[in-house]
Write an enzyme that holds these catalytic residues in place. Sequence first.
Site, PDB file in Angstrom:
ATOM      1  N   ARG A 308       3.753   2.189 -18.682  1.00 34.96           N
ATOM      2  CA  ARG A 308       4.807   2.157 -17.665  1.00 34.96           C
ATOM      3  C   ARG A 308       5.179   0.753 -17.210  1.00 34.96           C
ATOM      4  NH1 ARG A 308       2.553   7.357 -14.243  1.00 34.96           N
ATOM      5  NH2 ARG A 308       3.147   8.835 -15.863  1.00 34.96           N
ATOM      6  N   LEU A 440      -4.164  12.900 -12.574  1.00 37.36           N
ATOM      7  CA  LEU A 440      -4.662  14.264 -12.391  1.00 37.36           C
ATOM      8  C   LEU A 440      -6.064  14.362 -12.990  1.00 37.36           C
ATOM      9  CD1 LEU A 440      -1.459  16.372 -13.226  1.00 37.36           C
ATOM     10  CD2 LEU A 440      -2.152  15.345 -11.065  1.00 37.36           C
TER      11      LEU A 440
HETATM   12  C1  LIG Z   1       6.506  12.869  -8.643  1.00 37.85           C
HETATM   13  C2  LIG Z   1       5.126  12.603  -9.165  1.00 37.85           C
HETATM   14  C3  LIG Z   1       4.728  13.129 -10.375  1.00 37.85           C
HETATM   15  C4  LIG Z   1       3.464  12.887 -10.873  1.00 37.85           C
HETATM   16  N1  LIG Z   1       3.105  13.413 -12.082  1.00 37.85           N
HETATM   17  C5  LIG Z   1       1.868  13.165 -12.564  1.00 37.85           C
HETATM   18  C6  LIG Z   1       1.464  13.716 -13.815  1.00 37.85           C
HETATM   19  O1  LIG Z   1       2.212  14.416 -14.478  1.00 37.85           O
HETATM   20  N2  LIG Z   1       0.214  13.453 -14.249  1.00 37.85           N
HETATM   21  C7  LIG Z   1      -0.670  12.680 -13.545  1.00 37.85           C
HETATM   22  O2  LIG Z   1      -1.794  12.489 -13.986  1.00 37.85           O
HETATM   23  N3  LIG Z   1      -0.314  12.182 -12.335  1.00 37.85           N
HETATM   24  C8  LIG Z   1       0.921  12.398 -11.834  1.00 37.85           C
HETATM   25  N4  LIG Z   1       1.275  11.869 -10.622  1.00 37.85           N
HETATM   26  C9  LIG Z   1       0.242  11.234  -9.789  1.00 37.85           C
HETATM   27  C10 LIG Z   1      -0.605  12.308  -9.127  1.00 37.85           C
HETATM   28  O3  LIG Z   1       0.201  13.385  -8.744  1.00 37.85           O
HETATM   29  C11 LIG Z   1      -1.352  11.810  -7.903  1.00 37.85           C
HETATM   30  O4  LIG Z   1      -1.967  10.594  -8.162  1.00 37.85           O
HETATM   31  C12 LIG Z   1      -2.437  12.817  -7.516  1.00 37.85           C
HETATM   32  O5  LIG Z   1      -1.896  14.101  -7.402  1.00 37.85           O
HETATM   33  C13 LIG Z   1      -3.119  12.426  -6.217  1.00 37.85           C
HETATM   34  O6  LIG Z   1      -4.023  13.444  -5.869  1.00 37.85           O
HETATM   35  P1  LIG Z   1      -5.012  13.264  -4.671  1.00 37.85           P
HETATM   36  O7  LIG Z   1      -5.792  14.507  -4.548  1.00 37.85           O
HETATM   37  O8  LIG Z   1      -5.752  11.979  -4.814  1.00 37.85           O
HETATM   38  O9  LIG Z   1      -4.055  13.076  -3.383  1.00 37.85           O
HETATM   39  P2  LIG Z   1      -2.874  14.009  -2.795  1.00 37.85           P
HETATM   40  O10 LIG Z   1      -2.469  15.091  -3.693  1.00 37.85           O
HETATM   41  O11 LIG Z   1      -1.842  13.038  -2.315  1.00 37.85           O
HETATM   42  O12 LIG Z   1      -3.547  14.696  -1.554  1.00 37.85           O
HETATM   43  C14 LIG Z   1      -3.822  14.006  -0.368  1.00 37.85           C
HETATM   44  C15 LIG Z   1      -4.417  14.985   0.612  1.00 37.85           C
HETATM   45  O13 LIG Z   1      -4.939  14.251   1.695  1.00 37.85           O
HETATM   46  C16 LIG Z   1      -4.473  14.795   2.913  1.00 37.85           C
HETATM   47  N5  LIG Z   1      -4.423  13.691   3.861  1.00 37.85           N
HETATM   48  C17 LIG Z   1      -3.950  12.437   3.683  1.00 37.85           C
HETATM   49  N6  LIG Z   1      -4.152  11.717   4.774  1.00 37.85           N
HETATM   50  C18 LIG Z   1      -4.755  12.521   5.674  1.00 37.85           C
HETATM   51  C19 LIG Z   1      -5.217  12.343   6.996  1.00 37.85           C
HETATM   52  N7  LIG Z   1      -5.120  11.171   7.621  1.00 37.85           N
HETATM   53  N8  LIG Z   1      -5.757  13.401   7.618  1.00 37.85           N
HETATM   54  C20 LIG Z   1      -5.880  14.617   7.013  1.00 37.85           C
HETATM   55  N9  LIG Z   1      -5.480  14.821   5.755  1.00 37.85           N
HETATM   56  C21 LIG Z   1      -4.921  13.794   5.097  1.00 37.85           C
HETATM   57  C22 LIG Z   1      -3.151  15.425   2.594  1.00 37.85           C
HETATM   58  O14 LIG Z   1      -2.855  16.407   3.535  1.00 37.85           O
HETATM   59  C23 LIG Z   1      -3.427  15.972   1.198  1.00 37.85           C
HETATM   60  O15 LIG Z   1      -4.070  17.228   1.334  1.00 37.85           O
HETATM   61  C24 LIG Z   1       2.562  12.096 -10.130  1.00 37.85           C
HETATM   62  C25 LIG Z   1       2.949  11.546  -8.918  1.00 37.85           C
HETATM   63  C26 LIG Z   1       4.234  11.778  -8.447  1.00 37.85           C
HETATM   64  C27 LIG Z   1       4.654  11.103  -7.182  1.00 37.85           C
END
Ligand SMILES: Cc1cc2nc3c(=O)[nH]c(=O)nc-3n(C[C@H](O)[C@H](O)[C@H](O)COP(=O)(O)OP(=O)(O)OC[C@H]3O[C@@H](n4cnc5c(N)ncnc54)[C@H](O)[C@@H]3O)c2cc1C
Length: 636
Positions: A308, A440
């Site tokens: 990217r 993911l």
């Molecule tokens: C449009 C898009 C498409 C994508 N497609 C892909 C893909 O195809 N393949 C891939 O590998 N990656 C992809 N990514 C990246 C990937 O989606 C993210 O990096 C990943 O889902 C992050 O997961 P996570 O569990 O770390 O955080 P998140 O899914 O962001 O979850 C964060 C959690 O923390 C909670 N939270 C945050 N702060 C607080 C707080 N202060 N108090 C209480 N709760 C809080 C939220 O409520 C949420 O439940 C994509 C990203 C985007 C933007």
Amino acid sequence: MPLVNPANKRSIEIVVVGSGLAGASAAATLAEMGYKVKCFCFQDSPRRAHSIAAQGGINAAKNYQNDGDSVYRLFYDTIKGGDYRAREANVHRLAEVSANIIDQCVAQGVPLAREYGGLLDNRSFGGTQVQRTFYAAGQTGQQLLLGAYSALERQIGMGKVEMFTRHEMLEVVVIEGKARGIIARNLITGELERHFGHAVLLGTGGYGNVFYLSTNAMGSNVTAAWKAHKKGAFFGNPCFTQIHPTCIPVSGDHQSKLTLMSESLRNDGRIWVPKKKDDPRKATDIPEDERDYYLERRYPAFGNLVPRDVASRAAKERCDAGYGVGVSKLAVYLDFAANTERYGRIEATKHNIHNPDKETCMRLGREVVKEKYGNLFDMYKQITGEDPYELPMRIYPAVHYTMGGLWVDYNLMTTVPGLYALGEANFSDHGANRLGASALMQGLADGYFVIPYTIGSYLSKELATKPIPLDHPAFVEAEASVKSILDKFIAIKGTKSVDHFHKKLGKIMWEKCGMARNAKGLTEAISEIQQLRKDFWSDVRVPGSTDEFNPELEKAGRVADFIELGELMCMDALNRNESCGGHFREEYQTEEGEALRDDENYAYVSAWEYKEGMSFELHKEELKFENIKIAQRSYK
Ligand SMILES: Cc1cc2nc3c(=O)[nH]c(=O)nc-3n(C[C@H](O)[C@H](O)[C@H](O)COP(=O)(O)OP(=O)(O)OC[C@H]3O[C@@H](n4cnc5c(N)ncnc54)[C@H](O)[C@@H]3O)c2cc1C
């Protein structure tokens, strides 16, 4: 790794903040193992975490395509893709467990795409020459999250996880140097709550919204990580941001969100610009020999599938040189015509249509494209009003992901004992540039397979620790400090909205700490952000009160933290006198405009320690490469 026996697990409490792929998978797995879990998210349901937006897919070294994939190759691609700025051991572990993730999700019933014969299908993503990306149409994140969410709901149903939706964590409680709980605000009533945990896990996502415009969900923010940072957790590589090459271009000043067109489209599409500057013709009227397929020209080995950071910079280079398309001239074409025709020809043969004309091929091919990417094409049409089946998409790079995050050790523990960071919230596996479909993979690896093992190392020594009463002075003090900040927001009664400051911050960050950075711009950005911080704290207007549902108050807290983080990002970018991955310092580039690393002086992770009064001390984790030969990245 030391273990905790089942009877002892039942008396250990774990706070998990976040219910995205990282948080939900960790909470469900830890509860399944027997721990008592409390899980928090700010959305109205765990299944609304930003992970639901992920489109393209998830990597795993299964080698189903028999195209030469292996654990080592996934490890190698990830280290190379990250421009040799990730820790070898963590990345190797990630590659090792990648295959288990797919098995786990399939067992949960996640409907990953299958070939006609029933085997799981794969597609290509950037930075690799194998097909290792598993997917569920253009909604892979949603399907994976439904899997993790179901596992979590099962534990909630059994009373092993207590779920707190609409709760925002606003402080980490540290007692005698160890994380022992959190302060959370009930977003419906405004009430502040104290929660104890023998350990606290943050799966709170990334901070791309520091740029205001990004592909992240509007709610994604840095507050949890930033509060942890201010309580002693080092912040790793804050300036490493991913700018995704295939997003719908900005259309005006009033926009608050950018939309990703999944990288899976680069697999089938071809990227080009006209060879003539300011070419006024419609894309479909420009003949083949007057098109510049610049990625295929510059990087024949990887073509449209370069990582990217490389693809984004190449698009910027063409647009800066005057070859951009569309009204703003800040866009390039992503064209599906060639592949649609190719798919159509195969379909025609299947239907016994020999020597089909172009129209027949396009008609049949469109059905294939629709099946693979239909929801993405529909989304593009709804946003731009143009039909991508007829005309090439117009795309431009946009902020998408943050490789930086809380520094963690091999066990995913931050520098505060008992405080862990998982998923996008940590800095761990992607170096200076994340490969597509690897977030993911990392989030689920951390939640399903890493933390359930590594946390035992810490908790096995905590068996004698009894739950700490919530009237302990540390809880009282932490709650009082949260309250005083919230009261301050309301008391300012300034003249400008929170968004006003967020937009200003985003503009500074994008222009001076975005796709290209230089020392002069970063120095200016630091003082502009410092001024912005002063203006914010004297002139922001937050209506309503603290003891009610108040989304403007929530935003104020998040933007206040983004402003502080923005300054650290610029300091980090200024400190790193080299270019690597998504961190492109204009002063350090090869003659061909590629990122020029300085391995002698910068082969380290920057781990910043917060000091009172908004100052930061840099610690360096040296990166040793024992299994991969460090080299100049080449995709030619
Ligand atoms: C449009 C898009 C498409 C994508 N497609 C892909 C893909 O195809 N393949 C891939 O590998 N990656 C992809 N990514 C990246 C990937 O989606 C993210 O990096 C990943 O889902 C992050 O997961 P996570 O569990 O770390 O955080 P998140 O899914 O962001 O979850 C964060 C959690 O923390 C909670 N939270 C945050 N702060 C607080 C707080 N202060 N108090 C209480 N709760 C809080 C939220 O409520 C949420 O439940 C994509 C990203 C985007 C933007």
